[in-house]
Design a protein around this motif. Sequence first.
Motif, PDB file in Angstrom:
ATOM      1  N   ARG A 123       2.824   1.794  -6.868  1.00 16.40           N
ATOM      2  CA  ARG A 123       4.259   1.764  -6.584  1.00 16.40           C
ATOM      3  C   ARG A 123       4.815   3.181  -6.520  1.00 16.40           C
ATOM      4  N   PHE A 124       5.881   3.328  -5.755  1.00 18.78           N
ATOM      5  CA  PHE A 124       6.622   4.581  -5.734  1.00 18.78           C
ATOM      6  C   PHE A 124       7.522   4.641  -6.969  1.00 18.78           C
ATOM      7  N   PRO A 125       8.074   5.821  -7.286  1.00 17.16           N
ATOM      8  CA  PRO A 125       8.950   5.927  -8.461  1.00 17.16           C
ATOM      9  C   PRO A 125      10.125   4.952  -8.458  1.00 17.16           C
ATOM     10  N   GLY A 127       9.963   1.927  -7.627  1.00 17.03           N
ATOM     11  CA  GLY A 127       9.460   0.584  -7.898  1.00 17.03           C
ATOM     12  C   GLY A 127       8.938  -0.164  -6.690  1.00 17.03           C
ATOM     13  N   SER A 128       9.173   0.361  -5.498  1.00 21.32           N
ATOM     14  CA  SER A 128       8.693  -0.313  -4.289  1.00 21.32           C
ATOM     15  C   SER A 128       7.189  -0.115  -4.127  1.00 21.32           C
ATOM     16  N   MET A 129       6.553  -1.041  -3.438  1.00 21.10           N
ATOM     17  CA  MET A 129       5.108  -1.019  -3.266  1.00 21.10           C
ATOM     18  C   MET A 129       4.680   0.096  -2.318  1.00 21.10           C
ATOM     19  N   ASP A 130       3.627   0.803  -2.668  1.00 21.95           N
ATOM     20  CA  ASP A 130       3.056   1.836  -1.802  1.00 21.95           C
ATOM     21  C   ASP A 130       2.100   1.151  -0.828  1.00 21.95           C
ATOM     22  N   LEU A 131       2.584   0.905   0.381  1.00 20.34           N
ATOM     23  CA  LEU A 131       1.821   0.133   1.357  1.00 20.34           C
ATOM     24  C   LEU A 131       0.676   0.919   1.972  1.00 20.34           C
ATOM     25  N   SER A 132       0.582   2.213   1.683  1.00 20.16           N
ATOM     26  CA  SER A 132      -0.519   3.011   2.242  1.00 20.16           C
ATOM     27  C   SER A 132      -1.867   2.595   1.663  1.00 20.16           C
ATOM     28  N   PHE A 133      -1.856   1.809   0.592  1.00 21.10           N
ATOM     29  CA  PHE A 133      -3.095   1.324  -0.011  1.00 21.10           C
ATOM     30  C   PHE A 133      -3.612   0.062   0.677  1.00 21.10           C
ATOM     31  N   PHE A 134      -2.821  -0.538   1.578  1.00 26.73           N
ATOM     32  CA  PHE A 134      -3.165  -1.836   2.135  1.00 26.73           C
ATOM     33  C   PHE A 134      -3.233  -1.783   3.655  1.00 26.73           C
ATOM     34  N   THR A 135      -4.165  -2.561   4.213  1.00 29.83           N
ATOM     35  CA  THR A 135      -4.329  -2.613   5.660  1.00 29.83           C
ATOM     36  C   THR A 135      -3.219  -3.449   6.291  1.00 29.83           C
ATOM     37  N   LYS A 144      -7.899   4.651   1.543  1.00 32.42           N
ATOM     38  CA  LYS A 144      -7.253   5.236   0.368  1.00 32.42           C
ATOM     39  C   LYS A 144      -7.422   4.335  -0.848  1.00 32.42           C
ATOM     40  N   GLY A 145      -7.235   3.054  -0.670  1.00 31.62           N
ATOM     41  CA  GLY A 145      -7.409   2.124  -1.777  1.00 31.62           C
ATOM     42  C   GLY A 145      -8.857   2.021  -2.213  1.00 31.62           C
ATOM     43  N   HIS A 146      -9.767   2.002  -1.252  1.00 31.50           N
ATOM     44  CA  HIS A 146     -11.191   1.889  -1.578  1.00 31.50           C
ATOM     45  C   HIS A 146     -11.710   3.140  -2.288  1.00 31.50           C
ATOM     46  N   GLU A 147     -11.100   4.263  -2.032  1.00 24.22           N
ATOM     47  CA  GLU A 147     -11.493   5.471  -2.771  1.00 24.22           C
ATOM     48  C   GLU A 147     -11.239   5.289  -4.262  1.00 24.22           C
ATOM     49  N   GLU A 148     -10.097   4.698  -4.599  1.00 25.60           N
ATOM     50  CA  GLU A 148      -9.785   4.457  -6.012  1.00 25.60           C
ATOM     51  C   GLU A 148     -10.713   3.388  -6.598  1.00 25.60           C
ATOM     52  N   LEU A 149     -11.033   2.362  -5.811  1.00 30.52           N
ATOM     53  CA  LEU A 149     -11.968   1.339  -6.270  1.00 30.52           C
ATOM     54  C   LEU A 149     -13.342   1.945  -6.551  1.00 30.52           C
ATOM     55  N   ALA A 150     -13.798   2.809  -5.644  1.00 32.17           N
ATOM     56  CA  ALA A 150     -15.115   3.429  -5.804  1.00 32.17           C
ATOM     57  C   ALA A 150     -15.164   4.303  -7.051  1.00 32.17           C
ATOM     58  N   LYS A 151     -14.092   5.040  -7.313  1.00 33.82           N
ATOM     59  CA  LYS A 151     -14.068   5.895  -8.506  1.00 33.82           C
ATOM     60  C   LYS A 151     -14.044   5.048  -9.779  1.00 33.82           C
ATOM     61  N   GLY A 152     -13.311   3.946  -9.751  1.00 38.44           N
ATOM     62  CA  GLY A 152     -13.291   3.062 -10.914  1.00 38.44           C
ATOM     63  C   GLY A 152     -14.657   2.471 -11.198  1.00 38.44           C
ATOM     64  N   LEU A 153     -15.369   2.072 -10.130  1.00 35.94           N
ATOM     65  CA  LEU A 153     -16.719   1.530 -10.300  1.00 35.94           C
ATOM     66  C   LEU A 153     -17.663   2.593 -10.838  1.00 35.94           C
ATOM     67  N   TRP A 154     -17.602   3.788 -10.263  1.00 33.36           N
ATOM     68  CA  TRP A 154     -18.447   4.895 -10.732  1.00 33.36           C
ATOM     69  C   TRP A 154     -18.264   5.125 -12.228  1.00 33.36           C
ATOM     70  N   SER A 171      -0.926   3.455  -9.207  1.00 26.97           N
ATOM     71  CA  SER A 171       0.041   4.523  -8.955  1.00 26.97           C
ATOM     72  C   SER A 171      -0.511   5.874  -9.390  1.00 26.97           C
ATOM     73  N   ASP A 172      -1.449   5.861 -10.340  1.00 26.89           N
ATOM     74  CA  ASP A 172      -2.080   7.091 -10.820  1.00 26.89           C
ATOM     75  C   ASP A 172      -3.508   7.160 -10.292  1.00 26.89           C
ATOM     76  N   SER A 173      -3.871   8.288  -9.728  1.00 30.30           N
ATOM     77  CA  SER A 173      -5.208   8.457  -9.191  1.00 30.30           C
ATOM     78  C   SER A 173      -6.248   8.363 -10.307  1.00 30.30           C
ATOM     79  N   VAL A 174      -7.359   7.674 -10.024  1.00 29.03           N
ATOM     80  CA  VAL A 174      -8.434   7.531 -11.009  1.00 29.03           C
ATOM     81  C   VAL A 174      -9.169   8.858 -11.147  1.00 29.03           C
ATOM     82  N   LYS A 175      -9.352   9.310 -12.362  1.00 27.11           N
ATOM     83  CA  LYS A 175     -10.071  10.563 -12.630  1.00 27.11           C
ATOM     84  C   LYS A 175     -11.541  10.254 -12.882  1.00 27.11           C
ATOM     85  N   LEU A 176     -12.398  10.943 -12.124  1.00 31.01           N
ATOM     86  CA  LEU A 176     -13.829  10.723 -12.263  1.00 31.01           C
ATOM     87  C   LEU A 176     -14.359  11.271 -13.584  1.00 31.01           C
TER      88      LEU A 176
END
Length: 225
Positions: A123-125, A127-135, A144-154, A171-176
């Motif tokens: 979400r943006f500050p 509260g609205s949904m950040d649609l850049s994560f969705f096709t 962009k969304g799959h990058e976060e999924l891949a980091k979470g899996l790693w 909303s917060d980037s996953v830290k490797l």
Amino acid sequence: MNDICDYCKDKTLFSPENFIRYMTEALDVMMNEIPRTIVNVVQILPMKPLREVQRPTLGCQLQKKFCSCLVLPEENSPELKELVEINYEFQRNLEKLLQGDRFFKKDFAVVLQPYLESARPPRFPNGSMDLSFFTADCFHFTVKGHEELAKGLWNNMFQPAGAKGKIKTFSDSVKLICPPKDHPYIFTRPLADSSAPAIKHFSLSSSMLTPLLAAFVLLSSLQCN
């Protein structure tokens, strides 16, 4: 996720019990036919927030067809409350299936990676949904969304059972994380029952981390096509 989307159309066919039966059969085949394998099973994410992913596009309109059980019920309706509970039941049953020793052998392991279990949407500050994560179909993730999924899996792969991290919000980037020096292997068992002796061939040097991560991101992004 597809079974949850269709749950209201046939509550027996798309039940959590049937889902677990199919998962068990599939994993049995893999265990019997594919040795020296680690299977990562990613926990199902909470699906209710996907109702808020809306665009004036044909893809979003089609969402009402292919995931009508989630999208069409009114907010706070009995139908939606039932679907939310079914979502949790899918999660609980999957965790129960993979907690025991059924899918663990010397040369095969199935590991539940829980990083999506309680993830909140991006979400943006305001509260609205950040649609850049969705096709364009308002359901699947973009690169962009799959990058976060891949980091979470790693990250989950190098964390022991009972200490695996969970994404709180996209909303917060996953830290490797880097594999710990005292256990530079993919975890398949709790720390007290170390997986190191059984899977030393999965040991990773620091020079391998970048290309392997790139492979995870690439494979994840291909799944949305």
